[in-house]
Design an enzyme around this catalytic site. Structure first.
Site, short mmCIF file in Angstrom:
data_model
loop_
_atom_site.label_atom_id
_atom_site.label_comp_id
_atom_site.label_asym_id
_atom_site.label_seq_id
_atom_site.Cartn_x
_atom_site.Cartn_y
_atom_site.Cartn_z
N HIS A 51 0.92 -1.38 -0.08
CA HIS A 51 -0.06 -0.07 0.00
C HIS A 51 0.92 1.18 0.08
CE1 HIS A 51 -3.09 2.89 1.14
NE2 HIS A 51 -3.95 2.04 0.80
N ARG A 57 -6.41 10.02 -0.63
CA ARG A 57 -5.74 10.57 -2.19
C ARG A 57 -7.04 10.67 -2.85
NH1 ARG A 57 -2.79 5.94 -3.98
NH2 ARG A 57 -3.30 5.10 -2.10
#
Lengths: 660, 249
Positions: free
Chosen positions: A257, A273
């Site tokens: 990740h 994000r």
């Protein structure tokens, strides 16, 4: 000998396991769930950002449907996924969200009218439709064409797990907590249940069942730096492997990740994000557009993680006493948004970094996050080689993620797989195959064998220390079997892991009590984890190409001509120090979406010889069916609906796609 | 940007841990002291694992997510219930006393059986949505909900069942069957949820007594220690008024 009988034994009390149990129970079968911890503490709770389902309620999700979700998922998988399974999944995901809504999950809802969002670093005003008001909302996530990720603030997994956990209680399903399945009971062709150790008393019990389902999640803890909870040690996969019959699929496919908090590895959600957060380097420069002009921070996780490490290698990492890292900047989202929609992130930053993310940047670096591989099954969740053994969720490889999973597809998979596999388990129990003649001698032998192994550890005086071996294994995996892989590193890893495995057979305990003994637990788990780690490392060494999250610096091309196939690892003999590898070919001629470029990441692959043929066959079929509705075209291209349990078939209604 | 991990002076930390194995007839509860060196950014999760790896492999404690999300690691830290995984040693004095959460069955050392307690509470209070219709048609649009209401439900749904509120509760220490702030918060959560068709009378049957909302002495311990900052006192006060009305009506 203590024996407990049930219809369905579910090993693992996270979302997948609980939903499997509920499904079987609703069909009238008794089910018992085994859990290492109270089920609401399972790692499912850590899924913050959300669950992908193509409801298309928000304006940025308009036009979304199963077809778009399907393509995103297959591209994300780098064509490693089983496309029929992906189809089953994308068609069931909206139903899963709706079921969970009825069960009380407080999904964040669409509010009609204008709202400000951050897209590509800019503040943009979007207008939600009146007819969407009050329906389940979606946010943006990596690797998706539409805003598709349904969410509950940033506590999605928590809210889902509590709703499903409470449904399990409402259904009267017993959860036997602090119990660990340490071996499956089987005769080489059928599984009869498991030998289970009580983590409090040390007592062994045989659980005998018509069907046994493994839903123990991933194996992140074979790595030193991981976002996974401490219980995610891959023991479910390991006991399947130790049957010598069941196979693990694609274990080399390991996801990193992009935004693990540095250095602790604690996850901050992709929602950061998705909601507009940016990645910056030591100079404060937003670097992702330099590498990925189209998707930028929201390319798939494997691509973003690789670009981050690449950028650090070029000398752009921020330096700290623990090493180098990059920055995640969510300050531009504003305090109100962070305190409302990214609350867990705020808490994590506050407690673990001592910063306020509305004002300061978050130190991040990619960390192991997800195990795409797992127990290889049919689309029903049943093992292809051991009858009566099922698997669901991250522990399984039925294979909807291929070589890279999209954010928001895992927590979605847990419940979808639970729904589907729960039905197939009920079918199995009701079929002649499900009938059980219990071979008590076999049960007794399995119990004795496990007792003997534990006694050997408890009474042994070997020189090796369990936690030392475990840490060394984790360090090898993080250093040598990480984001960038090479033949030399992998050879070294395989060699060193093999030696560790041999040493692990010579562990001596300092604390020799068979009750709540953490050292004993570490000892027998480490022996199992090493086998899983070896499946990852040998699979990675053998796969001389790059696909999804598996990236070989010495073989940077994706090579469909040779490697469009699934790795199958088995452990033939307990005394072996390596798994046996075999391969299962993927059939291009039956794919709905033949292999091509993903739309992000390097454009670097060799076609399979069938790819052009399949592409032209599909093009002419689509031309012939011009004007037909999308469902009819899909059914002609790659039929799948017959594979779904009957109760989950059927189209999904949307604002723009009304059902009659 | 500054280095996010600040550099505290390295200290010797002395952990005084309450130890006991109730299944061992010879075990007597006692404090054992472990000394380790502090490290930058050290949490109790890191410290306890270091003690277990390097000093005492028998020490029992529970962690799962180690990120403050799952609620497994509630313990009494220098007299105050809290989540150990997100407690930084730099915020504590060099002498750190750790004890298991009271009010729960002890498993060993710092490990307690919150799971059994919480399941019992859930069964008693039926902490799930009681809908009158059967399963909805999953192919159809979901039922709408006001966005603000969904947020308010989530606000109460954030409870992680860590047990800190029960451990800090005066009533729970006196009344074994008290459902605790955790239980009352659940009732508040489900009574707020229009998908749950139970009436105030139904909820009164569950918590309209001294083991429920009338047992609370308003000592506020629960709200003081709740790691998720749930508005427990407001919810209990609100529920108490509503239940009193229901009881009188």
């Amino acid at each position: 000998m203590k024996v407990i009988y049930t219809d369905v034994l579910v090993i693992g009390g996270g979302l997948a396991g609980l939903r499997v149990a509920i499904g079987a129970r609703r069909r009238g079968h008794d089910a018992i769930v085994l859990s290492l911890v109270p089920p609401k503490r399972s790692h499912s709770a850590a899924a913050q950002g959300g669950m992908q389902a193509s409801l298309g309620n928000v304006i940025k999700g308009q036009g979304d449907n199963e077809d778009v979700h399907f393509e995103d998922t297959v591209r994300g998988s780098d064509w490693g996924a089983d496309q029929q399974v992906v189809r089953m999944f994308v068609n069931t995901a909206p139903k899963a969200v709706r079921e969970l809504a009825a069960w009380g999950v407080p999904w964040s809802r669409v509010r009609q009218g204008d709202r400000d969002v951050i897209i590509n670093g800019q503040k943009v005003t979007i207008t939600e439709r009146n007819e969407a008001h009050g329906l389940v909302a979606q946010r943006d996530f990596g690797g998706t064409k539409k805003w598709r990720t349904c969410y509950v603030s940033d506590g999605t997994g928590h809210a889902m797990l509590f709703a499903v956990g409470d449904q399990a209680i409402a259904s009267g399903i017993p959860v036997h907590e602090r119990k660990e399945a340490v071996a499956l009971i089987h005769d080489g062709s059928r599984c009869y249940g498991a030998v289970v150790r009580d983590l409090v008393t040390g007592e062994l019990t045989a659980y005998v069942a018509k069907a046994t389902a493994i839903a123990t999640g991933g194996a992140g803890r074979i790595y030193r730096v991981t976002t996974n909870a401490v219980i995610c040690e891959g023991i479910g996969a390991a006991i399947a492997l130790e049957t010598g019959v069941a196979a693990l699929g694609n274990m080399e496919a390991v996801q990193f990740h992009p935004t693990g908090i540095f250095p602790a590895g604690i996850l901050v959600t992709e929602g950061c994000r998705g909601d507009g957060g940016l990645l910056r380097d030591a100079n404060g420069h937003r670097f992702m557009p330099d590498y990925e002009p189209e998707k930028k921070e929201l390319a798939s996780r494997d691509v973003v993680s690789r670009r981050m490490e690449e950028h650090i290698r070029k000398g752009n990492g921020a330096k700290s006493r623990f090493g180098e890292h990059l920055w995640l900047d969510i300050t531009l989202l504003g305090r109100k948004h962070i305190e409302h929609n990214l609350r867990e992130v705020k808490e994590i930053c506050q407690y673990f970094l001592g910063i306020d993310p509305a004002e300061k940047w978050i130190a991040v670096r990619p960390a192991q996050h997800y195990t795409m591989g797992g127990i290889r099954t049919f689309h029903t969740g049943q093992s292809r080689t051991l009858k009566g053994l099922f698997a669901a969720g991250e522990a399984a490889c039925w294979d909807m993620h291929g070589f890279n999973r999209l954010g928001g597809n895992s927590v979605a998979e847990t419940v979808v797989a639970g729904m589907i596999v729960g039905e197939f388990i009920a079918d199995f129990c009701e079929s002649p195959e499900g009938e059980l003649d219990i071979p008590m001698a076999l049960v007794r032998e399995a119990m004795q064998a496990e007792r003997a192994k534990l006694d050997a550890l408890l009474n042994g005086h070997g020189p090796e220390q369990a936690d030392r071996i475990k840490i060394e294994m984790q360090q090898i995996m993080t250093d040598k079997v990480g984001i960038f892989r090479t033949g030399a590193d992998l050879e070294e890893a395989v060699d060193r892991l093999q030696k560790l495995l041999v040493r692990s057979r010579n562990i001596g305990l300092r604390y020799k009590v068979d009750g709540p003994n953490p050292e004993l637990v570490t000892a027998y788990r480490t022996q199992k984890m090493l086998k899983v780690a070896l499946c990852v490392a040998t699979g990675a060494l053998a796969r001389t190409e790059s696909r999804g999250a598996h990236f070989r610096e010495d073989y940077p091309q994706r090579d469909d001509s040779v490697w469009l196939k699934r790795t199958l690892a088995t452990w033939k003999d307990p005394s072996d120090t390596l798994p046996s590898l075999a391969y299962e070919q993927l059939d291009v001629m039956s794919m709905e979406l033949p292999p091509g470029w993903r739309g992000y990441g390097a454009k670097n692959y060799v076609d399979h010889p069938d790819t052009p043929n399949r592409a032209s066959a599909l093009a002419s079929l689509r031309e012939k069916m011009q004007g037909a509705d999308r469902h009819a075209v899909q059914a002609a291209v790659m039929p799948y609906e017959h594979l779904l349990p009957e109760r989950f078939r059927g189209r999904n209604e949307r604002i723009d796609e009304k059902l009659p | 940007m500054s280095d996010p991990v600040s550099t505290p002076a390295l200290r010797k930390l002395r952990f005084h841990v309450l130890r006991h194995d109730p299944r061992d007839a010879t075990s007597v509860p006692h404090f054992q002291t472990y000394e380790i060196e502090e490290a930058a950014g050290m949490t109790l999760f890191i410290a306890l694992n270091e003690i277990r790896e390097q000093i005492d492999s028998s020490l029992a404690f529970d962690f799962v997510c180690r990120a403050g999300i799952c609620g497994s690691c509630g313990m009494v830290i220098n007299g105050r219930p809290g989540l150990a995984c997100r407690t930084l040693t730099q915020d504590l004095p060099a002498d750190i006393t750790l004890a298991p959460l009271p009010a729960f069955e002890l498993i060993a050392d710092l490990s307690v059986n919150t799971g059994k307690w919480m399941r019992g509470m859930s069964e008693r209070l039926e902490t799930w949505v009681h809908s009158l219709q059967g399963d909805p048609d999953l192919r159809r649009l979901e039922e709408r909900m006001d966005p603000d209401l969904a947020d308010r439900i989530y606000e109460l749904d954030r409870c992680v069942e860590c047990g800190c509120c029960v451990a800090a509760c005066g009533t729970a220490r006196m009344r074994e069957d008290f459902v605790g702030a955790v239980g009352l918060n659940k009732i508040a959560r489900f009574s707020l949820d229009p998908r749950d068709k139970r009436t105030d009378n139904d909820f009164y049957e569950l918590v309209g007594n001294d083991d429920g909302v009338f047992g609370c002495m308003t000592l506020l311990g629960c709200q003081d220690v709740c790691p998720k900052d749930l508005p427990l006192q407001t919810q209990i006060a609100f529920l108490r008024r509503k239940m009193a009305r229901t009881g009188l009506g």
